[in-house]
Design a protein around this motif. Structure first.
Motif, PDB file in Angstrom:
ATOM      1  N   UNK A  49      39.862  44.341  18.022  1.00 24.77           N
ATOM      2  CA  UNK A  49      40.148  45.711  18.062  1.00 24.77           C
ATOM      3  C   UNK A  49      40.567  45.631  19.381  1.00 24.77           C
ATOM      4  N   UNK A  50      41.925  45.899  19.931  1.00 24.96           N
ATOM      5  CA  UNK A  50      42.530  45.488  21.360  1.00 24.96           C
ATOM      6  C   UNK A  50      41.711  46.476  22.298  1.00 24.96           C
ATOM      7  N   UNK A  51      41.294  47.636  21.800  1.00 24.38           N
ATOM      8  CA  UNK A  51      40.630  48.421  22.689  1.00 24.38           C
ATOM      9  C   UNK A  51      39.249  47.832  23.157  1.00 24.38           C
ATOM     10  N   UNK A  52      38.741  47.181  22.201  1.00 28.91           N
ATOM     11  CA  UNK A  52      37.301  46.613  22.505  1.00 28.91           C
ATOM     12  C   UNK A  52      37.805  45.552  23.766  1.00 28.91           C
ATOM     13  N   UNK A  53      38.842  44.753  23.596  1.00 30.41           N
ATOM     14  CA  UNK A  53      38.872  43.551  24.453  1.00 30.41           C
ATOM     15  C   UNK A  53      39.679  44.098  25.943  1.00 30.41           C
ATOM     16  N   UNK A  54      38.968  43.388  26.729  1.00 30.67           N
ATOM     17  CA  UNK A  54      39.234  43.793  28.368  1.00 30.67           C
ATOM     18  C   UNK A  54      40.402  43.257  28.526  1.00 30.67           C
ATOM     19  N   UNK A  55      40.500  42.035  28.674  1.00 29.38           N
ATOM     20  CA  UNK A  55      41.734  41.194  28.964  1.00 29.38           C
ATOM     21  C   UNK A  55      41.647  39.751  28.308  1.00 29.38           C
ATOM     22  N   UNK A  56      42.645  39.264  27.932  1.00 29.75           N
ATOM     23  CA  UNK A  56      42.784  37.863  27.145  1.00 29.75           C
ATOM     24  C   UNK A  56      43.692  36.987  28.286  1.00 29.75           C
ATOM     25  N   UNK A  57      43.276  36.109  28.908  1.00 27.77           N
ATOM     26  CA  UNK A  57      44.318  35.121  29.343  1.00 27.77           C
ATOM     27  C   UNK A  57      44.542  33.837  28.235  1.00 27.77           C
ATOM     28  N   UNK A  58      45.427  34.003  27.681  1.00 29.81           N
ATOM     29  CA  UNK A  58      45.794  33.027  26.638  1.00 29.81           C
ATOM     30  C   UNK A  58      46.225  31.558  27.308  1.00 29.81           C
ATOM     31  N   UNK A  59      46.692  31.623  28.396  1.00 31.43           N
ATOM     32  CA  UNK A  59      47.028  30.253  29.064  1.00 31.43           C
ATOM     33  C   UNK A  59      45.867  29.457  29.495  1.00 31.43           C
ATOM     34  N   UNK A  78      37.612  44.168  50.476  1.00 31.61           N
ATOM     35  CA  UNK A  78      37.080  43.923  49.336  1.00 31.61           C
ATOM     36  C   UNK A  78      37.892  44.856  48.283  1.00 31.61           C
ATOM     37  N   UNK A  79      38.436  44.105  47.341  1.00 32.37           N
ATOM     38  CA  UNK A  79      39.134  44.639  46.321  1.00 32.37           C
ATOM     39  C   UNK A  79      38.717  44.268  44.828  1.00 32.37           C
ATOM     40  N   UNK A  80      38.544  45.138  43.855  1.00 35.97           N
ATOM     41  CA  UNK A  80      37.816  44.853  42.307  1.00 35.97           C
ATOM     42  C   UNK A  80      38.997  45.253  41.709  1.00 35.97           C
ATOM     43  N   UNK A  81      38.770  44.916  40.353  1.00 34.00           N
ATOM     44  CA  UNK A  81      39.648  45.255  39.365  1.00 34.00           C
ATOM     45  C   UNK A  81      38.706  44.794  37.983  1.00 34.00           C
ATOM     46  N   UNK A  82      39.005  45.878  36.784  1.00 32.35           N
ATOM     47  CA  UNK A  82      38.185  46.008  35.666  1.00 32.35           C
ATOM     48  C   UNK A  82      39.097  45.539  34.696  1.00 32.35           C
ATOM     49  N   UNK A  83      38.900  44.633  33.646  1.00 31.26           N
ATOM     50  CA  UNK A  83      39.401  44.478  32.371  1.00 31.26           C
ATOM     51  C   UNK A  83      39.462  45.554  31.514  1.00 31.26           C
ATOM     52  N   UNK A  84      40.544  46.062  30.940  1.00 27.78           N
ATOM     53  CA  UNK A  84      40.316  47.139  29.898  1.00 27.78           C
ATOM     54  C   UNK A  84      41.628  47.214  29.254  1.00 27.78           C
ATOM     55  N   UNK A  85      41.665  47.184  27.715  1.00 27.73           N
ATOM     56  CA  UNK A  85      42.814  47.649  27.150  1.00 27.73           C
ATOM     57  C   UNK A  85      43.842  46.544  27.318  1.00 27.73           C
ATOM     58  N   UNK A  87      44.765  44.832  30.054  1.00 24.18           N
ATOM     59  CA  UNK A  87      45.199  44.959  31.486  1.00 24.18           C
ATOM     60  C   UNK A  87      44.175  44.978  32.639  1.00 24.18           C
ATOM     61  N   UNK A  88      44.639  44.634  33.724  1.00 23.11           N
ATOM     62  CA  UNK A  88      43.508  44.934  34.918  1.00 23.11           C
ATOM     63  C   UNK A  88      43.891  46.221  35.492  1.00 23.11           C
ATOM     64  N   UNK A  89      42.737  46.828  35.764  1.00 20.15           N
ATOM     65  CA  UNK A  89      42.943  48.150  36.525  1.00 20.15           C
ATOM     66  C   UNK A  89      42.206  47.889  37.951  1.00 20.15           C
ATOM     67  N   UNK A  90      42.853  48.043  38.953  1.00 17.52           N
ATOM     68  CA  UNK A  90      42.429  47.988  40.241  1.00 17.52           C
ATOM     69  C   UNK A  90      41.275  49.359  40.497  1.00 17.52           C
ATOM     70  N   UNK A  94      43.702  52.519  40.788  1.00 16.82           N
ATOM     71  CA  UNK A  94      43.908  52.962  39.439  1.00 16.82           C
ATOM     72  C   UNK A  94      45.030  52.427  38.808  1.00 16.82           C
ATOM     73  N   UNK A  95      45.771  51.353  39.742  1.00 16.43           N
ATOM     74  CA  UNK A  95      47.027  50.782  38.946  1.00 16.43           C
ATOM     75  C   UNK A  95      46.786  49.699  38.100  1.00 16.43           C
ATOM     76  N   UNK A  96      47.404  49.769  37.040  1.00 17.56           N
ATOM     77  CA  UNK A  96      47.113  48.512  36.121  1.00 17.56           C
ATOM     78  C   UNK A  96      48.196  47.261  36.248  1.00 17.56           C
ATOM     79  N   UNK A  97      47.614  46.117  35.787  1.00 15.48           N
ATOM     80  CA  UNK A  97      48.730  45.047  35.881  1.00 15.48           C
ATOM     81  C   UNK A  97      48.261  44.149  34.505  1.00 15.48           C
ATOM     82  N   UNK A  98      49.629  43.576  34.018  1.00 15.33           N
ATOM     83  CA  UNK A  98      49.252  43.147  32.785  1.00 15.33           C
ATOM     84  C   UNK A  98      49.087  41.580  32.945  1.00 15.33           C
ATOM     85  N   UNK A  99      48.720  40.885  34.253  1.00 16.77           N
ATOM     86  CA  UNK A  99      48.278  39.597  34.353  1.00 16.77           C
ATOM     87  C   UNK A  99      47.742  39.439  35.693  1.00 16.77           C
ATOM     88  N   UNK A 100      46.708  38.401  35.714  1.00 20.60           N
ATOM     89  CA  UNK A 100      45.982  38.170  36.834  1.00 20.60           C
ATOM     90  C   UNK A 100      46.898  38.033  38.093  1.00 20.60           C
TER      91      UNK A 100
END
Length: 136
Positions: A49-59, A78-85, A87-90, A94-100
């Protein structure tokens, strides 16, 4: 019948680090590792369930569970980001990013290897480690 079990972030990451091609759930991975019959798996247990996954780095074959927090210091801030859906959310804007890499570029100027030790996470026991430790 499916059961939910609480596990720490490092155990979750260790399970996914053992994933082989074709294994699309924790259940499938653990069935192989524990020697259980893969034929007795229910269809519901073999889906993510992609909602349950934070972030998957397939590479790099690393799965960060939902809520997994990483952080780094850049120019004494210091900067922090949370894995959700997926993506990474700073946490600061609150901005989201699809890769590290996209996340990293939003903070540090220029190209940089995100696995070089700048991005870290905190283990359940409080130990701080580089996210590179999650790659197997």
């Amino acid at each position: 019948m499916n059961r939910t079990i609480p596990i720490s972030t490092d155990v979750f990451a260790a399970i996914w680090a053992r994933r082989l091609d074709g294994e699309e759930s924790e259940d499938a991975i653990l069935r192989r590792v524990l020697g259980c019959d893969p034929e007795s798996a229910t269809p519901a247990s073999n889906t993510i369930n992609e909602v349950d996954i934070g972030y998957v780095d397939t590479r790099n074959n690393v799965t960060f569970p939902r809520g997994f927090t990483i952080f780094r210091t850049y120019k004494r801030k210091e900067f922090a980001a949370v894995a959700e859906g997926g993506h990474w959310r700073r946490t600061d804007n609150g901005q989201t990013y699809s890769t590290l890499n996209q996340l990293n570029v939003s903070i540090a100027a220029g190209n940089e290897n995100v696995w070089n030790g700048n991005w870290k996470f905190k283990e359940a026991d409080g130990t701080i480690k580089s996210i590179d430790a999650l790659r197997v």
